[in-house]
Design a protein around this motif. Structure first.
Motif, PDB file in Angstrom:
ATOM      1  N   PHE A   1      15.818 -18.932  11.879  1.00 16.64           N
ATOM      2  CA  PHE A   1      16.142 -19.586  13.147  1.00 16.64           C
ATOM      3  C   PHE A   1      14.898 -19.849  13.982  1.00 16.64           C
ATOM      4  CE2 PHE A   1      17.100 -19.046  17.729  1.00 16.64           C
ATOM      5  CZ  PHE A   1      17.779 -20.246  17.925  1.00 16.64           C
ATOM      6  N   THR A   2      14.047 -18.850  14.137  1.00 13.28           N
ATOM      7  CA  THR A   2      12.846 -19.066  14.956  1.00 13.28           C
ATOM      8  C   THR A   2      11.900 -20.057  14.285  1.00 13.28           C
ATOM      9  OG1 THR A   2      11.842 -17.061  13.995  1.00 13.28           O
ATOM     10  CG2 THR A   2      12.942 -16.839  16.135  1.00 13.28           C
ATOM     11  N   LEU A   3      11.917 -20.104  12.960  1.00 16.40           N
ATOM     12  CA  LEU A   3      11.124 -21.121  12.265  1.00 16.40           C
ATOM     13  C   LEU A   3      11.638 -22.510  12.607  1.00 16.40           C
ATOM     14  CD1 LEU A   3       9.063 -22.113  10.144  1.00 16.40           C
ATOM     15  CD2 LEU A   3      10.870 -21.813   8.426  1.00 16.40           C
TER      16      LEU A   3
ATOM     17  N   PRO B   1      21.422 -23.790   8.047  1.00 20.32           N
ATOM     18  CA  PRO B   1      21.889 -24.357   6.776  1.00 20.32           C
ATOM     19  C   PRO B   1      20.742 -24.615   5.799  1.00 20.32           C
ATOM     20  CG  PRO B   1      21.910 -26.023   8.503  1.00 20.32           C
ATOM     21  CD  PRO B   1      21.615 -24.706   9.177  1.00 20.32           C
ATOM     22  N   GLN B   2      21.089 -24.703   4.515  1.00 22.13           N
ATOM     23  CA  GLN B   2      20.072 -24.829   3.487  1.00 22.13           C
ATOM     24  C   GLN B   2      20.065 -26.186   2.789  1.00 22.13           C
ATOM     25  OE1 GLN B   2      19.644 -21.447   0.818  1.00 22.13           O
ATOM     26  NE2 GLN B   2      20.685 -20.102   2.267  1.00 22.13           N
TER      27      GLN B   2
ATOM     28  N   LEU C   1      20.759 -29.958   8.045  1.00 26.19           N
ATOM     29  CA  LEU C   1      19.670 -29.724   8.995  1.00 26.19           C
ATOM     30  C   LEU C   1      19.421 -30.959   9.857  1.00 26.19           C
ATOM     31  CD1 LEU C   1      17.165 -27.753   6.739  1.00 26.19           C
ATOM     32  CD2 LEU C   1      18.193 -26.909   8.849  1.00 26.19           C
ATOM     33  N   GLU C   2      19.410 -32.127   9.235  1.00 28.56           N
ATOM     34  CA  GLU C   2      19.136 -33.353   9.980  1.00 28.56           C
ATOM     35  C   GLU C   2      20.261 -33.719  10.942  1.00 28.56           C
ATOM     36  OE1 GLU C   2      17.674 -36.716   7.812  1.00 28.56           O
ATOM     37  OE2 GLU C   2      16.444 -35.486   6.497  1.00 28.56           O
ATOM     38  N   ALA C   3      21.413 -33.095  10.779  1.00 26.33           N
ATOM     39  CA  ALA C   3      22.528 -33.334  11.702  1.00 26.33           C
ATOM     40  C   ALA C   3      22.348 -32.556  13.010  1.00 26.33           C
ATOM     41  CB  ALA C   3      23.848 -32.944  11.043  1.00 26.33           C
TER      42      ALA C   3
ATOM     43  N   LEU D   1      13.223 -26.057   4.799  1.00 26.53           N
ATOM     44  CA  LEU D   1      13.691 -25.862   3.432  1.00 26.53           C
ATOM     45  C   LEU D   1      12.596 -25.237   2.568  1.00 26.53           C
ATOM     46  CD1 LEU D   1      15.587 -29.231   2.847  1.00 26.53           C
ATOM     47  CD2 LEU D   1      16.607 -26.979   3.164  1.00 26.53           C
ATOM     48  N   ASN D   2      11.364 -25.637   2.804  1.00 27.27           N
ATOM     49  CA  ASN D   2      10.246 -25.133   2.010  1.00 27.27           C
ATOM     50  C   ASN D   2       9.904 -23.691   2.356  1.00 27.27           C
ATOM     51  OD1 ASN D   2       7.101 -24.705   1.735  1.00 27.27           O
ATOM     52  ND2 ASN D   2       7.636 -26.267   0.244  1.00 27.27           N
TER      53      ASN D   2
END
Length: 239
Positions: free
Chosen positions: A55-57, A130-131, A136-138, A151-152
């Protein structure tokens, strides 16, 4: 005179224009050598945004748009101590988030996005990041580059996040010339050997940030100098 001038214009306009290079200037063997050199120099490269969990990332990468990693790290030093989960971030509220990050650019909009994406994580993902790129883009404030970074780093997927540094050197070196970040990303995915994919974008970003800098490339410190085919390459003076 008029006829000659008109003819000259037609000839000039119809003359073929040189298209920008679209293929890599490097052979498969040369590309392998380049990434082997990066790996030997820095076997386990890491991103420079401070974070303690997925989350913090995610939040740190969202905040890093048009801001330096150092600036984001300074702004999140206290924020992540008091709000390191979506639930704590929502409880903190948009106004307080804004106060915490006011030292970075576009802080008002970023505070709004941070608050809203935290709410979405709670409501749609059980408070977890989410993975998948689509999910993520949503989220508010999350684009393709941000999704690829998360993701990376968080989930170990071999994605390539094209930031300004990577985009610049991919074109400057002729490694993966492209007009858009997506173009560069897709070309790099095709040419980078699978064994180097996990760390590839870290190596390229760090190389662009500290060695192949925008204004004055530090060619004298470049570990791929002998392989480089950049037209801006500064030849080393003979000893």
């Amino acid at each position: 005179m008029v006829y000659a001038t008109k003819t000259k214009k037609i000839a000039t306009s119809s003359s073929p224009r040189k298209k920008p290079a679209s293929r890599s200037r490097y052979s498969k063997a040369e590309i392998y050598e380049i990434f082997s050199a990066f790996e030997k120099d820095n076997p386990e490269p890491e991103g420079e945004l401070n974070h303690s969990n997925e989350f913090t990332l995610l939040v740190a990468v969202v905040l890093s748009a048009q801001a330096t990693d150092a600036g984001v790290n300074k702004a999140t030093l206290h924020l992540f101590k008091i709000a390191d989960t979506p639930e704590k971030m929502v409880a903190l509220g948009e106004d307080k988030i804004r106060d915490e990050i006011r030292t970075i650019g576009l802080y008002k909009n970023k505070a709004k996005n941070t608050f809203l994406l935290s709410k979405m994580l709670i409501e749609h993902h059980g408070g977890h990041v989410p993975q998948t790129r689509e999910e993520l883009e949503a989220l508010p404030g999350v684009g393709r580059k941000t999704a690829n970074v998360v993701l990376n780093i968080a989930f170990g997927q071999p994605t390539i996040a094209v930031d300004t540094h990577l985009f610049r050197i991919a074109n400057r070196l002729g490694l993966a010339p492209g007009k858009t970040p997506l173009d560069v990303e897709q070309k790099l995915e095709k040419i980078i050997p699978e064994e180097f994919m996990q760390h590839a974008h870290h190596w390229l970003i760090l190389h662009g940030r500290y060695i192949c800098k925008a204004r004055k490339p530090a060619c004298d410190r470049c570990i791929i100098f002998d392989l480089c085919k950049s037209k801006e390459k500064v030849l080393k003076e003979p000893i």
